[in-house]
Design a protein around this motif. Sequence first.
Motif, PDB file in Angstrom:
ATOM      1  N   ALA A  34      -3.789 -47.656-118.022  1.00  0.00           N
ATOM      2  CA  ALA A  34      -3.343 -48.856-117.740  1.00  0.00           C
ATOM      3  C   ALA A  34      -3.785 -49.333-116.183  1.00  0.00           C
ATOM      4  O   ALA A  34      -4.554 -50.492-116.014  1.00  0.00           O
ATOM      5  CB  ALA A  34      -1.681 -49.312-117.614  1.00  0.00           C
ATOM      6  N   ALA A  35      -3.776 -48.588-115.421  1.00  0.00           N
ATOM      7  CA  ALA A  35      -4.073 -48.630-114.075  1.00  0.00           C
ATOM      8  C   ALA A  35      -5.807 -48.757-114.215  1.00  0.00           C
ATOM      9  O   ALA A  35      -6.358 -49.644-113.503  1.00  0.00           O
ATOM     10  CB  ALA A  35      -3.838 -47.588-113.189  1.00  0.00           C
ATOM     11  N   THR A  36      -6.209 -47.885-114.929  1.00  0.00           N
ATOM     12  CA  THR A  36      -7.856 -47.978-115.009  1.00  0.00           C
ATOM     13  C   THR A  36      -8.536 -48.972-115.780  1.00  0.00           C
ATOM     14  O   THR A  36      -9.398 -49.599-115.258  1.00  0.00           O
ATOM     15  CB  THR A  36      -8.124 -46.574-115.781  1.00  0.00           C
ATOM     16  OG1 THR A  36      -7.695 -45.600-115.244  1.00  0.00           O
ATOM     17  CG2 THR A  36      -9.940 -46.497-115.905  1.00  0.00           C
ATOM     18  N   ASN A  37      -7.556 -49.624-116.828  1.00  0.00           N
ATOM     19  CA  ASN A  37      -7.979 -50.656-117.580  1.00  0.00           C
ATOM     20  C   ASN A  37      -8.030 -52.021-116.465  1.00  0.00           C
ATOM     21  O   ASN A  37      -8.995 -52.837-116.444  1.00  0.00           O
ATOM     22  CB  ASN A  37      -7.276 -50.798-118.525  1.00  0.00           C
ATOM     23  CG  ASN A  37      -7.390 -52.267-119.484  1.00  0.00           C
ATOM     24  OD1 ASN A  37      -8.468 -52.410-119.827  1.00  0.00           O
ATOM     25  ND2 ASN A  37      -6.308 -53.199-119.521  1.00  0.00           N
ATOM     26  N   ALA A  38      -6.980 -52.071-115.726  1.00  0.00           N
ATOM     27  CA  ALA A  38      -6.973 -53.267-114.647  1.00  0.00           C
ATOM     28  C   ALA A  38      -8.195 -53.143-113.830  1.00  0.00           C
ATOM     29  O   ALA A  38      -8.698 -54.148-113.525  1.00  0.00           O
ATOM     30  CB  ALA A  38      -5.578 -53.418-113.907  1.00  0.00           C
ATOM     31  N   ILE A  39      -8.585 -52.116-113.302  1.00  0.00           N
ATOM     32  CA  ILE A  39      -9.637 -52.211-112.472  1.00  0.00           C
ATOM     33  C   ILE A  39     -11.002 -52.209-112.896  1.00  0.00           C
ATOM     34  O   ILE A  39     -11.969 -52.850-112.697  1.00  0.00           O
ATOM     35  CB  ILE A  39      -9.654 -50.675-111.646  1.00  0.00           C
ATOM     36  CG1 ILE A  39      -8.279 -50.472-110.705  1.00  0.00           C
ATOM     37  CG2 ILE A  39     -10.960 -50.332-110.929  1.00  0.00           C
ATOM     38  CD1 ILE A  39      -8.278 -49.143-110.457  1.00  0.00           C
ATOM     39  N   LEU A  56      -5.150 -56.575-108.619  1.00  0.00           N
ATOM     40  CA  LEU A  56      -5.157 -55.324-107.902  1.00  0.00           C
ATOM     41  C   LEU A  56      -3.775 -54.976-107.666  1.00  0.00           C
ATOM     42  O   LEU A  56      -3.304 -53.674-107.617  1.00  0.00           O
ATOM     43  CB  LEU A  56      -5.584 -55.729-106.507  1.00  0.00           C
ATOM     44  CG  LEU A  56      -7.260 -55.624-106.179  1.00  0.00           C
ATOM     45  CD1 LEU A  56      -7.878 -56.471-105.059  1.00  0.00           C
ATOM     46  CD2 LEU A  56      -7.801 -54.154-106.466  1.00  0.00           C
ATOM     47  N   GLU A  57      -2.703 -55.949-107.703  1.00  0.00           N
ATOM     48  CA  GLU A  57      -1.192 -55.757-107.374  1.00  0.00           C
ATOM     49  C   GLU A  57      -0.771 -55.072-108.886  1.00  0.00           C
ATOM     50  O   GLU A  57      -0.106 -53.773-108.584  1.00  0.00           O
ATOM     51  CB  GLU A  57      -0.440 -56.926-107.399  1.00  0.00           C
ATOM     52  CG  GLU A  57      -0.451 -57.448-106.036  1.00  0.00           C
ATOM     53  CD  GLU A  57       0.045 -56.542-104.803  1.00  0.00           C
ATOM     54  OE1 GLU A  57       1.036 -56.035-105.078  1.00  0.00           O
ATOM     55  OE2 GLU A  57      -0.502 -56.578-103.911  1.00  0.00           O
ATOM     56  N   LEU A  58      -1.213 -55.310-109.908  1.00  0.00           N
ATOM     57  CA  LEU A  58      -0.982 -54.797-111.348  1.00  0.00           C
ATOM     58  C   LEU A  58      -1.277 -53.508-111.363  1.00  0.00           C
ATOM     59  O   LEU A  58      -0.654 -52.463-111.491  1.00  0.00           O
ATOM     60  CB  LEU A  58      -1.398 -55.824-112.368  1.00  0.00           C
ATOM     61  CG  LEU A  58      -1.030 -55.339-113.783  1.00  0.00           C
ATOM     62  CD1 LEU A  58      -1.000 -56.676-114.674  1.00  0.00           C
ATOM     63  CD2 LEU A  58      -1.870 -54.296-114.281  1.00  0.00           C
ATOM     64  N   ALA A  59      -2.609 -52.906-111.051  1.00  0.00           N
ATOM     65  CA  ALA A  59      -3.291 -51.654-110.941  1.00  0.00           C
ATOM     66  C   ALA A  59      -2.362 -50.789-110.114  1.00  0.00           C
ATOM     67  O   ALA A  59      -2.024 -49.489-110.230  1.00  0.00           O
ATOM     68  CB  ALA A  59      -4.625 -51.646-110.499  1.00  0.00           C
ATOM     69  N   LYS A  60      -1.790 -51.277-108.886  1.00  0.00           N
ATOM     70  CA  LYS A  60      -0.922 -50.491-107.809  1.00  0.00           C
ATOM     71  C   LYS A  60       0.430 -50.351-108.464  1.00  0.00           C
ATOM     72  O   LYS A  60       0.819 -49.082-108.467  1.00  0.00           O
ATOM     73  CB  LYS A  60      -0.872 -51.499-106.757  1.00  0.00           C
ATOM     74  CG  LYS A  60      -1.577 -51.289-105.586  1.00  0.00           C
ATOM     75  CD  LYS A  60      -1.844 -52.011-104.225  1.00  0.00           C
ATOM     76  CE  LYS A  60      -0.489 -52.228-103.819  1.00  0.00           C
ATOM     77  NZ  LYS A  60      -0.726 -53.235-102.707  1.00  0.00           N
ATOM     78  N   GLU A  61       0.764 -51.099-109.317  1.00  0.00           N
ATOM     79  CA  GLU A  61       2.078 -51.098-109.945  1.00  0.00           C
ATOM     80  C   GLU A  61       1.885 -49.795-111.032  1.00  0.00           C
ATOM     81  O   GLU A  61       3.029 -48.905-111.149  1.00  0.00           O
ATOM     82  CB  GLU A  61       2.619 -52.196-110.641  1.00  0.00           C
ATOM     83  CG  GLU A  61       3.400 -53.269-109.306  1.00  0.00           C
ATOM     84  CD  GLU A  61       3.647 -54.504-110.063  1.00  0.00           C
ATOM     85  OE1 GLU A  61       3.917 -55.619-109.364  1.00  0.00           O
ATOM     86  OE2 GLU A  61       3.916 -54.719-111.403  1.00  0.00           O
TER      87      GLU A  61
END
Length: 193
Positions: A34-39, A56-61
């Motif tokens: 999920a983090a990778t996809n957001a990036i 960026l916030e979402l990837a951090k979460e």
Amino acid sequence: MLGLKLATDPRWVNIVESNIEEILTDHAWCEQKAATNAITIITLNSEHTDLVTELLELAKEELEHFQMVHDIIKKRGYTLGRERKDSYVNELYKFMNKGGNRVQSMVDRLLFSAMIEARSCERFKLLSKRIKDPELSKFYHDLMISEAGHYTTFLKFARQYGQGVDVEKRWKELIDFEAEVIQNYGKSETIHG
Ligand SMILES: [Fe+2]
Ligand SMILES: [Fe+2]
């Protein structure tokens, strides 16, 4: 829930409970993906400042979720297993139009992301309601709320930046497509299994 057509069979929770170590490893890698996809979405759409800011916030979460799952794995004396493939997500990926224009590709990727959040949310809700382990019940309840927020974010940007694309029609097509895919799941101790 969240527009999904099919609910998960509650007996899936019994399968999960039979192998907590496996669900935790699989879950940890879901958060990494999920983090990778957001990036990746940020990389492909860097000119949209509000999207970059929120993702960026979402990837951090998502990275925080990864860390939280890893902390539970450590606390229970387990070790994070090797990365797990997610065949549900891989099947859903086939829905995306790879040959379309840039806006179409962006809309599809955002809808694909929203759908994974929606299904994850549904699974987390079921886990929080039925799993006997109190720590995991609370954990999955909290994550369900966070992933519901992500679902809203992805859908919002698909609608906002989908000029020239019938976003609502595409979303309905994806809901139908997902209902076909998910019929074959609910049988193994993975988050989307
Ligand atoms: Fe997450
Ligand atoms: Fe998420």
